[in-house]
Motif scaffolding. Structure first.
Motif, PDB file in Angstrom:
ATOM      1  N   SER A 184       0.823  -1.199   0.000  1.00 34.34           N
ATOM      2  CA  SER A 184       0.000   0.000   0.000  1.00 34.34           C
ATOM      3  C   SER A 184       0.860   1.253   0.000  1.00 34.34           C
ATOM      4  O   SER A 184       0.407   2.321  -0.378  1.00 34.34           O
ATOM      5  N   MET A 185       2.100   1.135   0.412  1.00 35.99           N
ATOM      6  CA  MET A 185       3.006   2.278   0.409  1.00 35.99           C
ATOM      7  C   MET A 185       3.354   2.708  -1.016  1.00 35.99           C
ATOM      8  O   MET A 185       3.794   3.817  -1.235  1.00 35.99           O
ATOM      9  N   ASP A 186       3.170   1.817  -1.985  1.00 33.53           N
ATOM     10  CA  ASP A 186       3.491   2.124  -3.376  1.00 33.53           C
ATOM     11  C   ASP A 186       2.370   2.872  -4.088  1.00 33.53           C
ATOM     12  O   ASP A 186       2.501   3.206  -5.249  1.00 33.53           O
ATOM     13  N   ILE A 187       1.261   3.102  -3.410  1.00 34.65           N
ATOM     14  CA  ILE A 187       0.125   3.779  -4.023  1.00 34.65           C
ATOM     15  C   ILE A 187       0.194   5.254  -3.671  1.00 34.65           C
ATOM     16  O   ILE A 187       0.130   5.623  -2.506  1.00 34.65           O
ATOM     17  N   PRO A 188       0.321   6.125  -4.685  1.00 34.94           N
ATOM     18  CA  PRO A 188       0.405   7.559  -4.386  1.00 34.94           C
ATOM     19  C   PRO A 188      -0.915   8.113  -3.854  1.00 34.94           C
ATOM     20  O   PRO A 188      -1.986   7.544  -4.075  1.00 34.94           O
ATOM     21  N   LYS A 189      -0.824   9.212  -3.164  1.00 37.08           N
ATOM     22  CA  LYS A 189      -2.004   9.873  -2.631  1.00 37.08           C
ATOM     23  C   LYS A 189      -2.951  10.227  -3.780  1.00 37.08           C
ATOM     24  O   LYS A 189      -2.519  10.702  -4.830  1.00 37.08           O
TER      25      LYS A 189
ATOM     26  N   TYR B  64      -4.889   7.957  -5.283  1.00 35.49           N
ATOM     27  CA  TYR B  64      -5.033   6.764  -6.121  1.00 35.49           C
ATOM     28  C   TYR B  64      -5.447   5.588  -5.248  1.00 35.49           C
ATOM     29  O   TYR B  64      -5.319   5.632  -4.032  1.00 35.49           O
ATOM     30  N   PHE B  65      -5.946   4.524  -5.882  1.00 40.87           N
ATOM     31  CA  PHE B  65      -6.254   3.294  -5.165  1.00 40.87           C
ATOM     32  C   PHE B  65      -5.999   2.116  -6.094  1.00 40.87           C
ATOM     33  O   PHE B  65      -5.907   2.265  -7.309  1.00 40.87           O
ATOM     34  N   ALA B  66      -5.861   0.952  -5.499  1.00 38.11           N
ATOM     35  CA  ALA B  66      -5.547  -0.254  -6.269  1.00 38.11           C
ATOM     36  C   ALA B  66      -6.814  -1.066  -6.520  1.00 38.11           C
ATOM     37  O   ALA B  66      -7.673  -1.168  -5.655  1.00 38.11           O
ATOM     38  N   VAL B  67      -6.905  -1.628  -7.719  1.00 35.04           N
ATOM     39  CA  VAL B  67      -7.976  -2.560  -8.055  1.00 35.04           C
ATOM     40  C   VAL B  67      -7.344  -3.767  -8.734  1.00 35.04           C
ATOM     41  O   VAL B  67      -6.299  -3.655  -9.369  1.00 35.04           O
ATOM     42  N   TYR B  68      -7.988  -4.909  -8.582  1.00 32.80           N
ATOM     43  CA  TYR B  68      -7.567  -6.127  -9.253  1.00 32.80           C
ATOM     44  C   TYR B  68      -8.572  -6.401 -10.358  1.00 32.80           C
ATOM     45  O   TYR B  68      -9.778  -6.424 -10.123  1.00 32.80           O
TER      46      TYR B  68
ATOM     47  N   LYS C 243      -4.850  -8.876 -12.436  1.00 36.80           N
ATOM     48  CA  LYS C 243      -3.760  -7.914 -12.516  1.00 36.80           C
ATOM     49  C   LYS C 243      -4.118  -6.724 -11.627  1.00 36.80           C
ATOM     50  O   LYS C 243      -5.280  -6.361 -11.494  1.00 36.80           O
ATOM     51  N   ARG C 244      -3.127  -6.140 -11.026  1.00 37.97           N
ATOM     52  CA  ARG C 244      -3.336  -5.014 -10.115  1.00 37.97           C
ATOM     53  C   ARG C 244      -3.076  -3.710 -10.859  1.00 37.97           C
ATOM     54  O   ARG C 244      -2.033  -3.545 -11.484  1.00 37.97           O
ATOM     55  N   PHE C 245      -4.038  -2.791 -10.780  1.00 39.24           N
ATOM     56  CA  PHE C 245      -3.912  -1.475 -11.384  1.00 39.24           C
ATOM     57  C   PHE C 245      -4.055  -0.423 -10.299  1.00 39.24           C
ATOM     58  O   PHE C 245      -4.842  -0.585  -9.369  1.00 39.24           O
ATOM     59  N   VAL C 246      -3.303   0.643 -10.429  1.00 38.23           N
ATOM     60  CA  VAL C 246      -3.415   1.779  -9.517  1.00 38.23           C
ATOM     61  C   VAL C 246      -4.049   2.909 -10.320  1.00 38.23           C
ATOM     62  O   VAL C 246      -3.488   3.348 -11.324  1.00 38.23           O
ATOM     63  N   VAL C 247      -5.242   3.336  -9.895  1.00 38.26           N
ATOM     64  CA  VAL C 247      -6.026   4.314 -10.653  1.00 38.26           C
ATOM     65  C   VAL C 247      -6.410   5.489  -9.756  1.00 38.26           C
ATOM     66  O   VAL C 247      -6.455   5.358  -8.536  1.00 38.26           O
ATOM     67  N   PRO C 248      -6.716   6.641 -10.355  1.00 41.42           N
ATOM     68  CA  PRO C 248      -7.090   7.810  -9.548  1.00 41.42           C
ATOM     69  C   PRO C 248      -8.459   7.638  -8.892  1.00 41.42           C
ATOM     70  O   PRO C 248      -9.357   7.010  -9.445  1.00 41.42           O
ATOM     71  N   VAL C 249      -8.614   8.204  -7.700  1.00 44.31           N
ATOM     72  CA  VAL C 249      -9.889   8.114  -6.985  1.00 44.31           C
ATOM     73  C   VAL C 249     -11.003   8.856  -7.718  1.00 44.31           C
ATOM     74  O   VAL C 249     -12.177   8.627  -7.436  1.00 44.31           O
ATOM     75  N   SER C 250     -10.660   9.708  -8.654  1.00 38.21           N
ATOM     76  CA  SER C 250     -11.691  10.421  -9.420  1.00 38.21           C
ATOM     77  C   SER C 250     -12.601   9.459 -10.180  1.00 38.21           C
ATOM     78  O   SER C 250     -13.726   9.816 -10.523  1.00 38.21           O
TER      79      SER C 250
ATOM     80  N   MET D 159      -8.857 -11.220  -3.452  1.00 39.45           N
ATOM     81  CA  MET D 159      -7.490 -10.747  -3.603  1.00 39.45           C
ATOM     82  C   MET D 159      -7.050  -9.878  -2.421  1.00 39.45           C
ATOM     83  O   MET D 159      -5.921  -9.442  -2.373  1.00 39.45           O
ATOM     84  N   GLY D 160      -7.960  -9.614  -1.497  1.00 35.86           N
ATOM     85  CA  GLY D 160      -7.620  -8.771  -0.367  1.00 35.86           C
ATOM     86  C   GLY D 160      -7.792  -7.290  -0.661  1.00 35.86           C
ATOM     87  O   GLY D 160      -7.554  -6.447   0.178  1.00 35.86           O
ATOM     88  N   GLY D 161      -8.220  -6.955  -1.866  1.00 33.74           N
ATOM     89  CA  GLY D 161      -8.481  -5.583  -2.268  1.00 33.74           C
ATOM     90  C   GLY D 161      -9.677  -5.570  -3.185  1.00 33.74           C
ATOM     91  O   GLY D 161     -10.314  -6.596  -3.412  1.00 33.74           O
ATOM     92  N   LEU D 162      -9.998  -4.440  -3.727  1.00 31.87           N
ATOM     93  CA  LEU D 162     -11.143  -4.310  -4.616  1.00 31.87           C
ATOM     94  C   LEU D 162     -10.903  -5.110  -5.890  1.00 31.87           C
ATOM     95  O   LEU D 162      -9.939  -4.856  -6.619  1.00 31.87           O
ATOM     96  N   THR D 163     -11.744  -6.094  -6.141  1.00 31.76           N
ATOM     97  CA  THR D 163     -11.633  -6.940  -7.328  1.00 31.76           C
ATOM     98  C   THR D 163     -12.792  -6.621  -8.255  1.00 31.76           C
ATOM     99  O   THR D 163     -13.948  -6.637  -7.840  1.00 31.76           O
TER     100      THR D 163
END
Length: 99
Positions: free
Chosen positions: A28-33, A35-39, A46-53, A77-81
């Motif tokens: 989670s430290m690799d996700i910039p402010k 943004y959030f991760a989705v699978y 696959k894991r993508f880091v996308v803007p919260v917008s 996956m432990g995150g939003l899939t």
């Protein structure tokens, strides 16, 4: 509706992706402010880091509704899939101007 290949290549380069197979995972430290991760994916996720917008976009909210119907609040996956193909997700994110 024609899809221009250079745009898809640009989108794939813009989306930060890491594999969730343990060999190249990120924390989670690799996700910039902002943004959030989705699978995303049907077989291999696959894991993508996308803007919260994206969260406020009706088309993305439809994907969230599908995820809720399929997984409830227990995401394997432990995150939003999100239950769609990688290509569909990339096209949607590109269409919504998230990239």
């Amino acid at each position: 509706m024609a899809i221009r290949m250079p745009r898809i290549i640009q989108v794939k380069k813009t989306l930060r992706r890491s594999f969730s197979n343990g060999s190249n995972t990120t924390t989670s430290m690799d996700i910039p402010k902002g943004y959030f991760a989705v699978y995303v994916g049907e077989q291999e996720k696959k894991r993508f880091v996308v803007p919260v917008s994206l969260l406020s976009q009706p088309m993305f909210q439809e994907l969230l509704h599908l995820a809720e119907e399929e997984f409830g609040y227990n995401h394997p996956m432990g995150g939003l899939t999100i239950p769609c193909s990688e290509d569909i997700f990339i096209n949607l994110a590109s269409h919504l101007g998230a990239l």
